[in-house]
Design a protein around this motif. Structure first.
Motif, PDB file in Angstrom:
ATOM      1  N   ASP A 125       2.829   1.589  -7.980  1.00  0.00           N
ATOM      2  CA  ASP A 125       3.420   2.909  -7.742  1.00  0.00           C
ATOM      3  C   ASP A 125       2.670   3.585  -6.593  1.00  0.00           C
ATOM      4  O   ASP A 125       1.657   3.110  -6.118  1.00  0.00           O
ATOM      5  CB  ASP A 125       3.384   3.786  -9.002  1.00  0.00           C
ATOM      6  N   PHE A 126       3.184   4.728  -6.136  1.00  0.00           N
ATOM      7  CA  PHE A 126       2.524   5.441  -5.043  1.00  0.00           C
ATOM      8  C   PHE A 126       1.210   6.042  -5.532  1.00  0.00           C
ATOM      9  O   PHE A 126       1.079   6.462  -6.675  1.00  0.00           O
ATOM     10  CB  PHE A 126       3.435   6.558  -4.517  1.00  0.00           C
ATOM     11  N   GLY A 127       0.243   6.090  -4.630  1.00  0.00           N
ATOM     12  CA  GLY A 127      -1.034   6.684  -4.977  1.00  0.00           C
ATOM     13  C   GLY A 127      -2.199   5.842  -4.473  1.00  0.00           C
ATOM     14  O   GLY A 127      -2.032   4.838  -3.766  1.00  0.00           O
ATOM     15  N   THR A 128      -3.395   6.233  -4.857  1.00  0.00           N
ATOM     16  CA  THR A 128      -4.607   5.577  -4.379  1.00  0.00           C
ATOM     17  C   THR A 128      -4.691   4.101  -4.759  1.00  0.00           C
ATOM     18  O   THR A 128      -5.075   3.275  -3.918  1.00  0.00           O
ATOM     19  CB  THR A 128      -5.843   6.330  -4.890  1.00  0.00           C
ATOM     20  N   PRO A 129      -4.352   3.687  -5.998  1.00  0.00           N
ATOM     21  CA  PRO A 129      -4.420   2.246  -6.306  1.00  0.00           C
ATOM     22  C   PRO A 129      -3.567   1.395  -5.374  1.00  0.00           C
ATOM     23  O   PRO A 129      -3.994   0.317  -4.947  1.00  0.00           O
ATOM     24  CB  PRO A 129      -3.929   2.171  -7.763  1.00  0.00           C
ATOM     25  N   MET A 130      -2.362   1.865  -5.062  1.00  0.00           N
ATOM     26  CA  MET A 130      -1.509   1.117  -4.146  1.00  0.00           C
ATOM     27  C   MET A 130      -2.115   1.069  -2.749  1.00  0.00           C
ATOM     28  O   MET A 130      -2.093   0.019  -2.077  1.00  0.00           O
ATOM     29  CB  MET A 130      -0.125   1.758  -4.093  1.00  0.00           C
ATOM     30  N   GLN A 131      -2.700   2.174  -2.299  1.00  0.00           N
ATOM     31  CA  GLN A 131      -3.297   2.209  -0.971  1.00  0.00           C
ATOM     32  C   GLN A 131      -4.496   1.266  -0.875  1.00  0.00           C
ATOM     33  O   GLN A 131      -4.637   0.518   0.100  1.00  0.00           O
ATOM     34  CB  GLN A 131      -3.713   3.648  -0.639  1.00  0.00           C
ATOM     35  N   VAL A 132      -5.359   1.297  -1.887  1.00  0.00           N
ATOM     36  CA  VAL A 132      -6.526   0.414  -1.875  1.00  0.00           C
ATOM     37  C   VAL A 132      -6.097  -1.046  -1.970  1.00  0.00           C
ATOM     38  O   VAL A 132      -6.651  -1.921  -1.292  1.00  0.00           O
ATOM     39  CB  VAL A 132      -7.485   0.784  -3.020  1.00  0.00           C
ATOM     40  N   ALA A 133      -5.091  -1.335  -2.811  1.00  0.00           N
ATOM     41  CA  ALA A 133      -4.627  -2.720  -2.961  1.00  0.00           C
ATOM     42  C   ALA A 133      -4.068  -3.256  -1.652  1.00  0.00           C
ATOM     43  O   ALA A 133      -4.310  -4.415  -1.284  1.00  0.00           O
ATOM     44  CB  ALA A 133      -3.572  -2.794  -4.061  1.00  0.00           C
ATOM     45  N   SER A 134      -3.333  -2.434  -0.926  1.00  0.00           N
ATOM     46  CA  SER A 134      -2.776  -2.891   0.351  1.00  0.00           C
ATOM     47  C   SER A 134      -3.883  -3.138   1.367  1.00  0.00           C
ATOM     48  O   SER A 134      -3.789  -4.075   2.181  1.00  0.00           O
ATOM     49  CB  SER A 134      -1.783  -1.858   0.885  1.00  0.00           C
ATOM     50  N   ILE A 135      -4.941  -2.338   1.329  1.00  0.00           N
ATOM     51  CA  ILE A 135      -6.068  -2.557   2.229  1.00  0.00           C
ATOM     52  C   ILE A 135      -6.774  -3.859   1.886  1.00  0.00           C
ATOM     53  O   ILE A 135      -7.075  -4.683   2.757  1.00  0.00           O
ATOM     54  CB  ILE A 135      -7.050  -1.367   2.159  1.00  0.00           C
ATOM     55  N   VAL A 136      -7.035  -4.079   0.594  1.00  0.00           N
ATOM     56  CA  VAL A 136      -7.773  -5.264   0.164  1.00  0.00           C
ATOM     57  C   VAL A 136      -7.000  -6.533   0.508  1.00  0.00           C
ATOM     58  O   VAL A 136      -7.565  -7.503   1.035  1.00  0.00           O
ATOM     59  CB  VAL A 136      -8.061  -5.207  -1.344  1.00  0.00           C
ATOM     60  N   PHE A 137      -5.715  -6.550   0.220  1.00  0.00           N
ATOM     61  CA  PHE A 137      -4.942  -7.776   0.409  1.00  0.00           C
ATOM     62  C   PHE A 137      -4.937  -8.211   1.868  1.00  0.00           C
ATOM     63  O   PHE A 137      -5.019  -9.410   2.163  1.00  0.00           O
ATOM     64  CB  PHE A 137      -3.504  -7.577  -0.071  1.00  0.00           C
ATOM     65  N   SER A 138      -4.849  -7.272   2.787  1.00  0.00           N
ATOM     66  CA  SER A 138      -4.771  -7.652   4.193  1.00  0.00           C
ATOM     67  C   SER A 138      -6.142  -7.844   4.824  1.00  0.00           C
ATOM     68  O   SER A 138      -6.271  -8.594   5.790  1.00  0.00           O
ATOM     69  CB  SER A 138      -4.000  -6.580   4.977  1.00  0.00           C
TER      70      SER A 138
END
Length: 265
Positions: A125-138
């Motif tokens: 969902d939208f929010g900090t967990p999604m933002q951090v996950a997208s950073i980590v994956f790439s």
């Protein structure tokens, strides 16, 4: 002037000339879309760095803009660094594992981060967990691939000596494999750090963000606040330079000065 100070003076001289040229061109142009750097610096100071000394001169706007972005970036970079280093060394020390995993690694690292946004939105969902996950994956792939390559380049003769001396697996990892892989690991970390900064801004441009530098950019663009847009861009460049300088200092402390051979690797 000694040889150590000369490159530093030349770098700052080039930067100063670039700023002076920018100032002169902006004043000659007189365009609202191309403000001079001194005006941008004053606006950034008033906006973010005019707070009390007890708060490190940070204003409430800075606390709500810079600190959340740095927090997301630090969390993403730390997770990517740890996961990439551990998995990379594990994969790199096994020829079979490297041969099996290499196609998957090359495929995953080639996927553009924006293409995965719908997946992360569904999962987190939208929010900090999604933002951090997208950073980590790439950001994890440069560290993982470079760590694997670094682990594979460990001198076989040293490993044979370690076997003769009956060093345990943790001792071989700590005294042989990790020091041998450190230059490649830091090469991946530097690339990952740059990606984290870019992905941090991109993640904060998405719907659902309500703070951060990326959100400030979007909000300022919507309000046609061009000075804030330029101030945010200069802030991002400054943060990138400071973070990269800090990482290079850590690398120099742990690995030593880079030799010409390492720079061309």
């Amino acid at each position: 002037m000694n040889r150590t100070a000369l490159p530093l003076v030349l770098r700052w001289a080039v930067l100063l000339l670039a700023v002076v040229g920018w100032e002169a061109a902006a004043r000659a142009q007189g365009s609202v879309y191309f403000p001079p750097p001194l005006r941008i610096a004053r606006h950034a100071r008033d906006l973010w760095f005019s707070g009390p000394a007890g708060h490190l001169f940070l204003t409430p706007a800075a606390v709500g803009t810079i600190l959340p972005s740095l927090g997301r970036m630090a969390a993403g970079f730390a997770l990517a660094a740890v996961a990439g280093t551990v998995l990379g060394i594990a994969v790199g020390r096994s020829r079979r594992a490297y041969a099996l995993c290499n196609p998957v690694l090359q495929f995953a690292r080639a996927v553009p981060p924006p293409a995965l946004v719908p997946v992360f939105v569904v999962v987190f969902d939208f929010g900090t967990p999604m933002q951090v996950a997208s950073i980590v994956f790439s950001a994890v792939w440069p560290v993982l691939v470079n760590s694997a390559e670094g682990a594979r380049t460990t001198d076989p003769l040293r490993l044979q000596v370690a076997a003769v001396l009956r060093l345990t697996a943790p001792e071989r990892l700590w005294f042989l494999i990790l020091p041998s892989a450190l230059p490649r690991i830091f090469a991946g970390l530097r690339l990952s750090l740059s990606l984290c900064l870019i992905l941090m801004v991109f993640a904060e441009l998405l719907p659902g963000s309500d703070n951060g530098i990326g959100f400030t950019l979007t909000d300022a663009q919507t309000r046609s606040d061009l000075l804030t847009v330029w101030a945010a861009l200069v802030l991002l460049g400054t943060l990138g330079y400071l973070l990269n300088t800090g990482l290079l200092a850590i690398e120099k402390r742990l690995v030593g000065p880079r030799t010409p051979a390492r720079r061309t690797a």
